[in-house]
Write a protein that holds these residues in place. Structure first.
Motif, PDB file in Angstrom:
ATOM      1  N   THR A  83       9.821  -3.519 -32.026  1.00  0.00           N
ATOM      2  CA  THR A  83      10.609  -2.058 -32.312  1.00  0.00           C
ATOM      3  C   THR A  83      11.862  -1.798 -31.886  1.00  0.00           C
ATOM      4  O   THR A  83      12.581  -1.200 -32.364  1.00  0.00           O
ATOM      5  N   THR A  84      12.378  -2.672 -30.999  1.00  0.00           N
ATOM      6  CA  THR A  84      13.602  -2.556 -30.129  1.00  0.00           C
ATOM      7  C   THR A  84      14.400  -3.586 -29.968  1.00  0.00           C
ATOM      8  O   THR A  84      15.720  -3.905 -30.080  1.00  0.00           O
ATOM      9  N   ASN A  85      13.843  -4.641 -29.698  1.00  0.00           N
ATOM     10  CA  ASN A  85      14.484  -5.990 -29.171  1.00  0.00           C
ATOM     11  C   ASN A  85      15.349  -6.659 -30.361  1.00  0.00           C
ATOM     12  O   ASN A  85      14.651  -6.960 -31.577  1.00  0.00           O
ATOM     13  N   HIS A  86      16.179  -7.210 -30.226  1.00  0.00           N
ATOM     14  CA  HIS A  86      17.388  -8.004 -31.178  1.00  0.00           C
ATOM     15  C   HIS A  86      16.221  -9.365 -31.176  1.00  0.00           C
ATOM     16  O   HIS A  86      15.883 -10.018 -30.420  1.00  0.00           O
ATOM     17  N   TYR A 151      17.632  -6.510 -35.941  1.00  0.00           N
ATOM     18  CA  TYR A 151      17.987  -5.414 -35.004  1.00  0.00           C
ATOM     19  C   TYR A 151      16.783  -4.362 -35.523  1.00  0.00           C
ATOM     20  O   TYR A 151      17.314  -3.332 -36.330  1.00  0.00           O
ATOM     21  N   TYR A 153      15.709  -1.798 -34.323  1.00  0.00           N
ATOM     22  CA  TYR A 153      15.916  -0.425 -34.070  1.00  0.00           C
ATOM     23  C   TYR A 153      17.162   0.188 -34.842  1.00  0.00           C
ATOM     24  O   TYR A 153      17.446   1.486 -34.824  1.00  0.00           O
ATOM     25  N   ASP A 154      18.123  -0.497 -35.506  1.00  0.00           N
ATOM     26  CA  ASP A 154      18.976   0.119 -36.461  1.00  0.00           C
ATOM     27  C   ASP A 154      18.490   0.082 -37.833  1.00  0.00           C
ATOM     28  O   ASP A 154      19.203   0.545 -38.549  1.00  0.00           O
ATOM     29  N   TRP A 222       7.933  -0.383 -37.943  1.00  0.00           N
ATOM     30  CA  TRP A 222       9.611  -0.433 -37.804  1.00  0.00           C
ATOM     31  C   TRP A 222      10.452   0.688 -38.417  1.00  0.00           C
ATOM     32  O   TRP A 222      11.679   0.984 -38.526  1.00  0.00           O
ATOM     33  N   ASN A 225       9.658   2.945 -34.699  1.00  0.00           N
ATOM     34  CA  ASN A 225      10.140   2.272 -33.660  1.00  0.00           C
ATOM     35  C   ASN A 225       9.038   2.206 -32.451  1.00  0.00           C
ATOM     36  O   ASN A 225       9.272   2.458 -31.320  1.00  0.00           O
ATOM     37  N   LYS A 226       7.793   2.394 -33.213  1.00  0.00           N
ATOM     38  CA  LYS A 226       6.539   2.573 -32.075  1.00  0.00           C
ATOM     39  C   LYS A 226       5.608   1.696 -32.349  1.00  0.00           C
ATOM     40  O   LYS A 226       5.689   1.004 -33.495  1.00  0.00           O
TER      41      LYS A 226
END
Length: 296
Positions: A83-86, A151, A153-154, A222, A225-226
């Motif tokens: 959900t967050t990490n590249h 990415y 989170y983007d 996605w 983001n959870k």
């Protein structure tokens, strides 16, 4: 530079999505942007995308004439995205070019990418942030290595994007606008990262008494983001004795509407209990760390 490299079919054309530019890199030239815009111009994208592509000297009339082809595309079997990490995965491929193409020129770039759906009208695409590097193997061939960068989170992915993606590669000349690309070079799974927990209680427990084993199977969403429970999935409850290094399957349990797991077993000896999920095309396999139970 990060960008959401999503293109979607829209009235028979491709629309390039919005650019996301970190302030620290706002003035840097971006291979990723140029590659996405070159693809958009070449494959008949919207006028806005084509106009942006022309800022790199890339025009529809000039494209598709570069004497370059691609083969031997190698990528990991699965790209697991949370959900967050590249997330970055390395791709290698063979580039074959004409004698008139200088692949080491400052205005030449090549790189791999992956796409979801049809090659000419993909539902989504993912590029590398930087161009690939290539090492000559002959006067007209080279082995190239590049990354696919994600990415989450983007907002680069929707949940519906999970599953099979196809591999492709492109080459472009920033000065002349010359361009080449090729799809269906390989495939990979882009998967929603999964988590699995387990807890066996009571601890300690008397031999022959009932143990309740609970847990939860969840996977990345996605779009918010959870992590959310993965419903209706078969998960194996496994056990290994304290003196053993091998787990054996005790029973199969299905996750609830919220992804939770609950079952019971009779305590027999000191050992570890865990849940194990085999995975699906959209979600990778995962095993919970074993929970030790002391049996009196």
């Amino acid at each position: 530079m990060r960008m959401r490299a999503t293109v979607a079919a829209l009235t028979g054309a491709l629309a390039l999505s919005a650019l996301v530019v970190p302030a620290a890199q706002a003035d840097d030239p971006s291979y990723r942007q140029a590659a996405a815009e070159a693809f958009a111009a070449h494959h008949g994208a919207s006028s806005a995308a084509s106009t942006s592509a022309r800022s790199y000297g890339i025009t529809a009339a000039a494209e598709g004439t570069m004497d370059v082809s691609f083969s031997n595309f190698k990528i990991a079997k699965a790209v697991k995205v949370g959900t967050t990490n590249h997330v970055s995965t390395t791709v290698t491929y063979k580039l074959t070019h004409g004698t008139d193409v200088d692949i080491h020129a400052a205005d030449f770039a090549t790189g791999p990418y992956i796409y979801k759906g049809a090659f000419d009208t993909p539902a989504n695409m993912l590029f590398g942030v930087y161009a690939a590097t290539c090492a000559d193997t002959s006067a007209t061939t080279a082995t190239c290595t590049g990354d696919i960068d994600v990415y989450p989170y983007d907002g680069e992915l929707f949940n519906s994007d999970a599953g099979t993606w196809k591999g492709a590669a492109l080459a472009l000349d920033y000065t002349t606008g010359d361009y080449a690309d090729q799809g269906s070079l390989g495939s990979t799974l882009v998967q929603r990262y999964s988590k699995l927990t387990v807890n066996a209680s009571p601890e300690p427990v008397k031999k022959g008494k009932t143990l309740t084993v609970t847990g939860k199977l969840s996977r990345a969403n996605w779009e918010d983001n959870k992590y959310h429970g993965y419903t209706g999935q078969s998960v194996q409850l496994q056990y290994r004795k304290k003196s053993s290094s091998t787990y054996t399957t005790v029973k199969t349990v299905k996750t609830s509407s919220t992804g939770t797991l609950k079952t019971t077993v009779k305590a027999s000896a000191d050992g570890y209990y865990r849940f194990s999920f085999a995975g699906t095309s959209t979600t990778p396999a995962v095993k919970a760390a074993g929970d030790y139970v002391d049996v009196k």
